[in-house]
Design a protein around this motif. Structure first.
Motif, PDB file in Angstrom:
ATOM      1  N   TYR A 113       0.823  -1.206   0.000  1.00 33.19           N
ATOM      2  CA  TYR A 113       0.000   0.000   0.000  1.00 33.19           C
ATOM      3  C   TYR A 113       0.853   1.251   0.000  1.00 33.19           C
ATOM      4  CZ  TYR A 113      -3.648  -3.244   0.237  1.00 33.19           C
ATOM      5  OH  TYR A 113      -4.467  -4.281  -0.108  1.00 33.19           O
ATOM      6  N   SER A 114       0.527   2.153  -0.925  1.00 28.70           N
ATOM      7  CA  SER A 114       1.396   3.286  -1.171  1.00 28.70           C
ATOM      8  C   SER A 114       0.607   4.535  -1.502  1.00 28.70           C
ATOM      9  CB  SER A 114       2.369   2.941  -2.310  1.00 28.70           C
ATOM     10  OG  SER A 114       3.030   4.091  -2.775  1.00 28.70           O
ATOM     11  N   GLY A 115      -0.010   4.568  -2.686  1.00 26.78           N
ATOM     12  CA  GLY A 115      -0.693   5.773  -3.135  1.00 26.78           C
ATOM     13  C   GLY A 115       0.232   6.773  -3.799  1.00 26.78           C
ATOM     14  N   TRP A 116       1.508   6.364  -4.074  1.00 32.34           N
ATOM     15  CA  TRP A 116       2.485   7.271  -4.675  1.00 32.34           C
ATOM     16  C   TRP A 116       3.033   6.670  -5.961  1.00 32.34           C
ATOM     17  CZ3 TRP A 116       2.620  11.927  -2.665  1.00 32.34           C
ATOM     18  CH2 TRP A 116       2.309  12.118  -1.309  1.00 32.34           C
ATOM     19  N   LYS A 117       2.957   7.418  -7.038  1.00 35.20           N
ATOM     20  CA  LYS A 117       3.528   6.939  -8.305  1.00 35.20           C
ATOM     21  C   LYS A 117       5.041   7.046  -8.315  1.00 35.20           C
ATOM     22  CE  LYS A 117       2.850  11.318 -10.912  1.00 35.20           C
ATOM     23  NZ  LYS A 117       2.066  12.064  -9.909  1.00 35.20           N
ATOM     24  N   GLU A 118       5.627   7.724  -7.315  1.00 38.12           N
ATOM     25  CA  GLU A 118       7.083   7.853  -7.226  1.00 38.12           C
ATOM     26  C   GLU A 118       7.739   6.690  -6.485  1.00 38.12           C
ATOM     27  OE1 GLU A 118       5.262  11.933  -7.546  1.00 38.12           O
ATOM     28  OE2 GLU A 118       4.913  10.150  -6.312  1.00 38.12           O
ATOM     29  N   ASP A 119       6.939   5.775  -5.928  1.00 37.14           N
ATOM     30  CA  ASP A 119       7.488   4.604  -5.268  1.00 37.14           C
ATOM     31  C   ASP A 119       8.406   3.860  -6.245  1.00 37.14           C
ATOM     32  OD1 ASP A 119       6.909   2.386  -2.965  1.00 37.14           O
ATOM     33  OD2 ASP A 119       7.050   1.438  -4.933  1.00 37.14           O
ATOM     34  N   PRO A 120       9.569   3.362  -5.802  1.00 33.64           N
ATOM     35  CA  PRO A 120      10.513   2.726  -6.735  1.00 33.64           C
ATOM     36  C   PRO A 120       9.903   1.607  -7.573  1.00 33.64           C
ATOM     37  CG  PRO A 120      11.596   3.130  -4.640  1.00 33.64           C
ATOM     38  CD  PRO A 120      10.153   3.493  -4.450  1.00 33.64           C
ATOM     39  N   LEU A 121       9.028   0.781  -7.005  1.00 37.19           N
ATOM     40  CA  LEU A 121       8.410  -0.281  -7.804  1.00 37.19           C
ATOM     41  C   LEU A 121       7.482   0.308  -8.860  1.00 37.19           C
ATOM     42  CD1 LEU A 121       7.556  -3.054  -5.183  1.00 37.19           C
ATOM     43  CD2 LEU A 121       9.471  -2.955  -6.792  1.00 37.19           C
ATOM     44  N   ALA A 122       6.755   1.367  -8.490  1.00 40.61           N
ATOM     45  CA  ALA A 122       5.885   2.029  -9.456  1.00 40.61           C
ATOM     46  C   ALA A 122       6.695   2.643 -10.585  1.00 40.61           C
ATOM     47  CB  ALA A 122       5.039   3.093  -8.752  1.00 40.61           C
ATOM     48  N   VAL A 123       7.832   3.219 -10.245  1.00 42.07           N
ATOM     49  CA  VAL A 123       8.707   3.806 -11.263  1.00 42.07           C
ATOM     50  C   VAL A 123       9.208   2.715 -12.215  1.00 42.07           C
ATOM     51  CG1 VAL A 123      10.933   4.932 -11.643  1.00 42.07           C
ATOM     52  CG2 VAL A 123       9.396   5.770  -9.856  1.00 42.07           C
ATOM     53  N   THR A 124       9.521   1.549 -11.679  1.00 41.79           N
ATOM     54  CA  THR A 124      10.031   0.450 -12.506  1.00 41.79           C
ATOM     55  C   THR A 124       9.007   0.023 -13.552  1.00 41.79           C
ATOM     56  OG1 THR A 124      11.391  -0.344 -10.673  1.00 41.79           O
ATOM     57  CG2 THR A 124      10.953  -1.895 -12.448  1.00 41.79           C
ATOM     58  N   VAL A 125       7.757  -0.195 -13.132  1.00 44.11           N
ATOM     59  CA  VAL A 125       6.754  -0.637 -14.106  1.00 44.11           C
ATOM     60  C   VAL A 125       6.406   0.482 -15.085  1.00 44.11           C
ATOM     61  CG1 VAL A 125       5.813  -2.411 -12.591  1.00 44.11           C
ATOM     62  CG2 VAL A 125       4.817  -0.138 -12.543  1.00 44.11           C
ATOM     63  N   SER A 126       6.500   1.720 -14.647  1.00 47.47           N
ATOM     64  CA  SER A 126       6.236   2.837 -15.554  1.00 47.47           C
ATOM     65  C   SER A 126       7.261   2.877 -16.683  1.00 47.47           C
ATOM     66  CB  SER A 126       6.231   4.160 -14.791  1.00 47.47           C
ATOM     67  OG  SER A 126       5.141   4.223 -13.890  1.00 47.47           O
ATOM     68  N   ARG A 127       8.498   2.508 -16.383  1.00 43.47           N
ATOM     69  CA  ARG A 127       9.507   2.430 -17.440  1.00 43.47           C
ATOM     70  C   ARG A 127       9.108   1.395 -18.494  1.00 43.47           C
ATOM     71  NH1 ARG A 127      15.578   2.491 -14.737  1.00 43.47           N
ATOM     72  NH2 ARG A 127      15.389   4.469 -13.576  1.00 43.47           N
ATOM     73  N   ILE A 128       8.578   0.276 -18.035  1.00 44.32           N
ATOM     74  CA  ILE A 128       8.160  -0.778 -18.966  1.00 44.32           C
ATOM     75  C   ILE A 128       7.008  -0.292 -19.836  1.00 44.32           C
ATOM     76  CG2 ILE A 128       7.144  -3.094 -19.094  1.00 44.32           C
ATOM     77  CD1 ILE A 128       8.714  -3.767 -16.528  1.00 44.32           C
ATOM     78  N   VAL A 129       6.055   0.398 -19.223  1.00 41.03           N
ATOM     79  CA  VAL A 129       4.938   0.949 -19.989  1.00 41.03           C
ATOM     80  C   VAL A 129       5.446   1.960 -21.009  1.00 41.03           C
ATOM     81  CG1 VAL A 129       2.830   2.330 -19.846  1.00 41.03           C
ATOM     82  CG2 VAL A 129       3.265   0.542 -18.155  1.00 41.03           C
ATOM     83  N   ASP A 130       6.353   2.823 -20.590  1.00 38.20           N
ATOM     84  CA  ASP A 130       6.911   3.820 -21.508  1.00 38.20           C
ATOM     85  C   ASP A 130       7.649   3.158 -22.670  1.00 38.20           C
ATOM     86  OD1 ASP A 130       5.906   5.867 -19.965  1.00 38.20           O
ATOM     87  OD2 ASP A 130       7.798   6.246 -18.918  1.00 38.20           O
ATOM     88  N   ALA A 131       8.153   1.943 -22.433  1.00 44.22           N
ATOM     89  CA  ALA A 131       8.862   1.218 -23.489  1.00 44.22           C
ATOM     90  C   ALA A 131       7.913   0.465 -24.413  1.00 44.22           C
ATOM     91  CB  ALA A 131       9.855   0.242 -22.867  1.00 44.22           C
ATOM     92  N   GLY A 132       6.608   0.539 -24.142  1.00 41.16           N
ATOM     93  CA  GLY A 132       5.632  -0.006 -25.077  1.00 41.16           C
ATOM     94  C   GLY A 132       4.966  -1.297 -24.679  1.00 41.16           C
ATOM     95  N   VAL A 133       5.185  -1.789 -23.468  1.00 42.17           N
ATOM     96  CA  VAL A 133       4.537  -3.030 -23.023  1.00 42.17           C
ATOM     97  C   VAL A 133       3.537  -2.699 -21.921  1.00 42.17           C
ATOM     98  CG1 VAL A 133       4.865  -5.275 -21.912  1.00 42.17           C
ATOM     99  CG2 VAL A 133       6.485  -4.484 -23.651  1.00 42.17           C
TER     100      VAL A 133
END
Length: 913
Positions: free
Chosen positions: A296-316
């Protein structure tokens, strides 16, 4: 290299070995059944991301050793989107200030994060009917791909229109779905019975090894097996299960499945393992990644959230469970808070499956047409036998009940040895009922529960004379009782459980079917981002389970909703050849079906729509998403909070049809919901809702868009009236578009009525010093004295209940971007100080600063050594607890809410050696 001060908020709790921190819902009516992830830090362990051009692991390790930081490797993290490693310092007692500063300052280092250990990450609510060991029938070891007609009428697929896509031949064939979870029992015949190329579970790996506990070094292996938790196998079946006797099928049963085992047997993991799993799933060519885990977080800056956002930005596209901490607002989980991810809420199933052992009934004749039903064997279990049912009713008992807690009356047959007695289990225990029935020679008994809660069905015990017993739900017994009352003979063909197949009976859920599940977490994020995005059925879902744990299981949670949504993505990819995350998100969001709001605490079903913060765009409609020709430029709109209110915005309609389409544009408000109850500082699970809504005005209420053309619509917004800012209501609704081509689309929006930056974050009455040998809820007297053993540089308090340390207690009630705990010398205390944000401080309390906090409780003992490794001189101190306001500037002291603890005195009973 990275400046240390930039890393300080992330590194702040790295060395706090004495920190006791837990993520908790501190609302007034927390649901103890909700699965809540908890965390702590692995002492001396870091995740290091390399600077570009410095991606040599051996060189990094050599550089660390040269600078007095010898390390051993936990994991290599060398991927196209992340290049680095996680390491373990060989000597964790090193001065934390020196260690962190040295790592951060090295030329090869771009970013550093502490390794966090998580527990209870799986976002399931756990089963309503047990997964006990059963015979899986006469399946061959390997099953061929299932036929599409085997999913006719399966409720989760009907709700989401997946059944319609199956009927059109879409199965997810050719799409690779990567799953991060607890592993998978790929030996299960319904999941193909094998692993590797040509199998249903064709790729993946074990990221942790059999002995991983979150703190020790992971030992990766090639096979994501076994699944000792069961969660991953259950999730896998929702995606890829083949035809089976229980009547369900995977939503993308033609897809290829990849499994990355990242959870141990208790649902635990660590952030370096999860980062590796996310990246490996991407590296292995997954077309969509499904993640049913979260903290539980509620923050898009959480390191795990940042990791998956990179994957989304890469097109997956990445599909992630939103959490099971509802119905409190602002209760979503990371990494589901990541920017661009598809985070999923849960809808209650319209049918509730009861899982048990298969038996059969026939009407009017023992050889008539057989109908399957499920039952739970008792002691002793039934042998192979076919007999008519006879029901205990109020006119056959001496006490006028449908139970047999008293002997049967003279109206009952004196010899029931040739019947299976159907009796309600209530008012007394099962052996008592069996003993009373034995007076009428009853030897075969089927009990049924007195309410419709399937959790109340269990394995019964009986009297010594009983030859066979079992139990069924009230819903099943009601069907039989109705038939018997009409004079219909009902015969039960019971099968010895040792040779019987598993069985499932599906009962209608007329109370909450199609409504958002009570447990499903709410958004928005703490920065007012729209969350969740979509909802699919996640409550009471029957799926596969490890063979040694029963083969099948009924479970509930956003964990179950997520793989269904990932499967819908796979179906769309196959049908439309669209894989862009943004386009997929918009397609599914714009075609969703909205549900009504149910207040579970008041048991009220409103005609108003459920808030966007609860259901996102609504229930996914896969068929409509695939066949829609209209697309919208955005999938949702955040109006932010009142301080940053977006009173004007726009979106674009694109018409992909072969003819012009005229769209009528309107507004459908949803119910608003308070975050807080009056006078309570933490989000409440039972806060009030309201029909108050924003007013939307459009530049056009009707627009004709030519084939292949687009139109821009401007939206002006006026804030709702009648809401109380102090309660921080979240309001929302849907912009509707109805086209002359028959398409109906929605664009969800939400806003926060009130100021997020006004939240204090830390409870002013629950930030204090207490005696570690006493009660953490009892603040020590002001100016109290502690006499401590003289500590060593960089040390932490020993785990000794015999030593009384001054300890800090903090209750964090909402999301906080950054919390500082600065040690303030008082009076003539001879401590060296540094001015931090305008305050003279002798250093940070161990474990601080800490970043991206969500509703935590901190209990931290103090032995006189600061976070920076400095031994404080004897003297009088207090703590300045500062919580950075949401949207605040970390370098501006005015942007903090401050609480100062009572003073405390430190003395040492020895001196430095």
């Amino acid at each position: 290299m990275v400046a240390y001060l930039q890393l300080l908020p992330l590194l702040g709790v790295l060395f706090a070995g004495g920190v006791h921190s837990k993520t908790s819902n501190v609302g007034d009516t927390a649901d103890a059944n909700n699965t809540v992830g908890s965390w702590d830090y692995v002492p001396g362990a870091y995740i290091i991301e390399y600077e570009q051009g410095h991606e040599n692991e051996a060189s990094l390790f050599s550089t660390l050793h040269t600078h007095g930081l010898p390390v051993s490797k936990r994991m290599s993290l060398s991927y196209s989107l992340f290049k680095g490693a996680s390491v373990q310092l060989d000597a964790v007692s090193l001065d934390p200030q020196a260690a962190s500063t040295k790592i951060a300052s090295l030329a090869p280092v771009k970013n550093v994060w502490p390794v966090m250990r998580y527990q209870n990450l799986e976002l399931g609510k756990f089963a309503s009917t047990s997964g006990v060991k059963r015979n899986v029938g006469d399946f061959s070891q390997h099953v061929s791909r299932a036929a599409a007609d085997s999913d006719t009428g399966y409720a989760p697929h009907v709700l989401t229109q997946v059944d319609k896509l199956h009927a059109e031949g879409y199965t997810g064939k050719g799409i690779r779905v990567g799953v991060i979870d607890s592993g998978v029992d790929y030996k299960h015949p319904v999941l193909g019975g094998c692993f590797g190329e040509g199998c249903i579970v064709a790729y993946g790996m074990d990221l942790i090894g059999p002995d991983f506990n979150g703190t020790n070094t992971p030992v990766p292996g090639p096979y994501p097996y076994p699944d000792c938790l069961g969660h991953g196998t259950h999730v896998s079946g929702i995606i890829a299960a083949q035809k089976n006797p229980l009547g369900f099928i995977g939503a993308a049963y033609g897809a290829t499945l990849g499994m990355y085992k990242a959870l141990d047997c208790g649902g635990g993991s660590s952030n370096d393992v999860l980062m590796a799993a996310f990246n490996q799933a991407y590296e292995d060519g997954s077309d969509v990644i499904s993640i049913s885990i979260g903290i539980y977080s509620g923050w898009k800056e959480d390191p795990l959230a940042v990791t998956v956002s990179r994957i989304v930005d890469a097109g997956v596209p990445v599909v992630i469970a939103n959490g099971n901490q509802g119905p409190a607002v602002f209760s979503s989980a990371s990494p589901g808070d990541g920017a661009g991810v598809m985070n999923v809420a849960s809808i209650d199933n319209t049918e509730t499956p009861f899982l048990g052992t298969e038996a059969f009934t026939s009407l009017n004749s023992p050889s008539g047409n057989l109908t399957s039903f499920a039952w739970l064997p008792g002691t002793p279990a039934f042998p192979n036998i076919t007999l008519p049912l006879w029901a205990v009713t109020p006119n056959t008992t001496t006490d006028g009940s449908s139970s047999a807690c008293s002997p049967l009356s003279s109206s009952a047959p004196t010899d029931l040895s040739d019947k299976i007695v159907l009796v309600q289990l209530t008012g007394c225990d099962d052996p008592t009922i069996a003993a009373n029935l034995a007076k009428n020679n009853a030897t075969y008994i089927i009990y049924y529960s007195s309410d419709d809660d399937l959790d109340d069905v269990y394995s019964v015990s009986t009297a010594p004379s009983t030859l066979g017993a079992g139990m069924v739900p009230l819903q099943q017994a009601t069907i039989w009782l109705d038939l018997l009352s009409k004079g219909t003979d009902v015969y039960a063909k019971m099968v010895d459980p040792q040779s019987a197949n598993p069985g499932a009976t599906y009962f209608p859920n007329n109370a909450t079917g199609g409504i958002v599940s009570d447990f499903s977490s709410w958004g928005p994020t703490w920065e007012a981002d729209v969350n969740p995005h979509i909802a699919t059925p996640g409550a009471s879902i029957l799926s596969t389970y490890p063979l040694n744990m029963g083969a099948y299981y009924v479970d509930s949670g956003t964990s179950m909703a997520t793989p269904l949504m990932a499967s819908i993505y796979a179906l769309i990819m196959q049908a439309r050849s669209i894989k862009d995350p943004k386009a997929l998100l918009s397609m599914v969001s714009s075609t969703a079906k909205q549900t009504k709001y149910r207040d579970s605490y008041q048991s009220i079903l409103y005609n108003d729509l459920a808030p966007v913060a609860q259901q996102g765009a609504g229930l996914a409609q896969a068929y409509d998403a695939i066949h829609a020709t209209t697309t919208l430029s955005v999938s949702s709109i955040s109006l932010n909070d009142t301080d940053h209110f977006v009173n004007s915005t726009y979106f674009t309609i694109k018409n992909g049809a072969k003819q012009a389409v005229t769209y009528s544009i309107g507004h459908l408000p949803s119910r608003s919901r308070d975050t807080f109850k009056a006078g309570v500082s933490s989000p409440s699970q039972s806060s009030n809702s309201s029909s108050s809504a924003a007013t939307l005005t459009f530049s056009d209420t009707k627009v004709t868009v030519p084939a292949g053309g687009s139109a821009k619509i401007t939206v002006e917004v006026a804030l709702p009236q009648g809401l109380t800012k102090a309660n921080l209501p979240v309001y929302s609704g849907y912009i509707t578009l109805n086209g002359t081509n028959g398409e109906s689309l929605v664009l969800p929006y939400l806003g926060v009525f009130g100021s997020l930056s006004s939240l204090q974050g830390i409870d002013s009455s629950n930030g204090y010093i207490y005696h570690s040998t006493g009660h953490y809820w009892q603040a020590a007297p002001n100016n109290d004295i502690w006499t401590l053993p003289y500590p060593s540089v960089g040390s932490q308090p020993p785990n000794s209940a015999a030593i009384d340390f001054p300890a800090l207690y903090i209750l964090v009630t909402t999301g906080v971007p950054l919390i500082r705990a600065d040690i303030i010398p008082l009076g003539n205390t001879p401590a060296n100080t540094t001015k931090v944000l305008g305050v003279d401080t002798a250093g940070s309390f161990p474990g601080f600063p800490v970043q991206w906090v969500f509703s935590n409780i901190y209990q931290i003992p103090f032995n006189g050594v600061t976070q920076e490794g400095i031994i404080l001189p004897e003297g009088n101190y207090a703590l300045s607890l500062r919580a950075l306001k949401i949207f605040g500037d970390a370098n501006n002291s005015d942007d903090y809410y401050t609480v100062q603890t009572q003073s405390f005195n430190i003395k040492y009973n020895s001196t430095a050696a």
